[in-house]
Enzyme design. Structure first.
Site, mmCIF file in Angstrom:
data_model
loop_
_atom_site.group_PDB
_atom_site.id
_atom_site.type_symbol
_atom_site.label_atom_id
_atom_site.label_comp_id
_atom_site.label_asym_id
_atom_site.label_seq_id
_atom_site.Cartn_x
_atom_site.Cartn_y
_atom_site.Cartn_z
ATOM 1 C CB SER A 136 -0.887 0.004 1.245
ATOM 2 O OG SER A 136 -1.512 1.261 1.426
ATOM 3 C CE1 TYR A 169 -3.554 -2.502 4.901
ATOM 4 C CE2 TYR A 169 -3.300 -0.303 3.958
ATOM 5 C CZ TYR A 169 -3.534 -1.657 3.799
ATOM 6 O OH TYR A 169 -3.752 -2.168 2.536
ATOM 7 C CE LYS A 189 -1.220 -4.864 3.045
ATOM 8 N NZ LYS A 189 -1.297 -6.203 2.420
#
Length: 320
Positions: free
Chosen positions: A122, A146, A150
């Site tokens: 991402s 997040y 990633k």
């Protein structure tokens, strides 16, 4: 050629599976089996080869042993807990996004078959005080859990690839818009809902101003790029097989104007513009100038315009 899509019940997983069914081959070989693995049983579709489903829990190593076997040639690793949910539930985010990624890679290492692993990362790996524009050589400095998860996944993929356990390639996805179906827990979900719902006759709220810029890609182009990425030769990836997938930067206002150009003024009239304080801290770091040079050089593509994103939604996904 056996292909496994982990996250095969999601929007991108389903579109990817159908695109592979239409092609019938991958990496120069006919596809003999396609497995759609997800937490719940994924919908199936017609294909010129068997399409199977498997329920799995990516955070459980035994579950990965069941769905990844020695015949698996290509794995698309799409499953993830997305941004807002990963921020709310720290343990869940790390269990799925970090432990789950490692479980997939460890299963591949144990088999010794070196499958191709296409990992979706991402643009949330970027941020903080790293100077913009962000390029493939910019330091990863995520500002949400997040993004951190990633970034760890990318490092794992790179190292397992370097050691020869997998033939890995990772792609940092732009915000995918317009996603069909129901909203997910991504903080960027409004960047689909403010087009999807108005085009389908419903209202939607935009929590940012018209001048808010972001980096976007349509679902159709995302799937095309994932397939191109799977077909790249390992030597072309260099010493870092993770890169940013091409997209384009538009402001919310430009995107709404694009919807009006394609569908007329009525959909835009259904958008409300109310701030959402619970998203403010996440969205604050998202004004990004991103340059995906490596992927462009390797043949991956961005949309030509956001009008195209609107047209693709009207052609592929609208529910009337």
């Amino acid at each position: 050629m056996k292909v496994l899509i982990i996250g095969g019940g999601g929007v991108v997983g389903q579109k990817l599976g159908k695109a592979l069914a239409a092609r019938g081959e991958l990496r120069g070989a006919p596809i003999s089996r396609l497995v759609l693995a997800d937490m719940a049983e994924a919908p199936v579709f017609d294909a010129p080869f068997p399409v199977e489903t498997a329920t799995c829990d990516i955070s459980d190593p035994a579950s990965m042993e069941r769905v990844i076997d020695a015949d698996t040639d290509v794995i698309f690793l799409l499953a993830a807990v997305v941004s807002a949910q990963a921020e709310e539930d720290f343990d869940l985010g790390y269990r799925i996004n970090v432990d789950g990624t490692k479980n997939v890679l460890e299963r591949c290492r144990a088999l010794g078959t070196k499958p191709v692993v296409v990992f979706t990362s991402s643009i949330a790996v970027f941020g903080g005080e790293v100077p913009q524009p962000f390029t493939d050589h910019s330091a990863l400095n995520p500002q949400i859990s997040y993004g951190a998860q990633k970034a760890i996944g990318e490092i794992l993929l790179n190292d397992y690839s370097r050691r020869g356990f997998v033939d890995g390639r990772g792609f940092r996805l732009p915000t995918i818009s317009i996603r069909p179906g129901k909203p997910n827990r991504a903080a960027s979900g409004f960047m689909s809902s403010i087009f999807r719902e108005p085009l389908q006759g419903q209202s939607a709220n935009c929590p940012v101003d018209r001048d808010f810029p972001h980096f976007y890609l349509s679902p159709r182009k995302c799937v095309e790029n994932l397939i191109k990425g799977a077909e790249l030769e390992q030597a072309a990836l260099g010493k870092c097989p993770s890169m940013t997938m091409p997209g384009r930067v538009w402001t919310i206002g430009q995107m709404v104007d694009a919807m009006t150009a394609v569908a007329g003024p009525e959909p835009a009239s259904r958008i409300t513009w109310e701030p959402q304080p619970e998203l403010a801290a996440i969205l604050e770091g998202w004004r990004m100038d991103i340059r995906p040079e490596k992927a462009l050089q390797l043949g991956l593509e961005a949309d030509e315009s956001f009008e195209d994103n609107i047209r693709y939604f009207l052609e592929d996904d609208i529910q009337r």
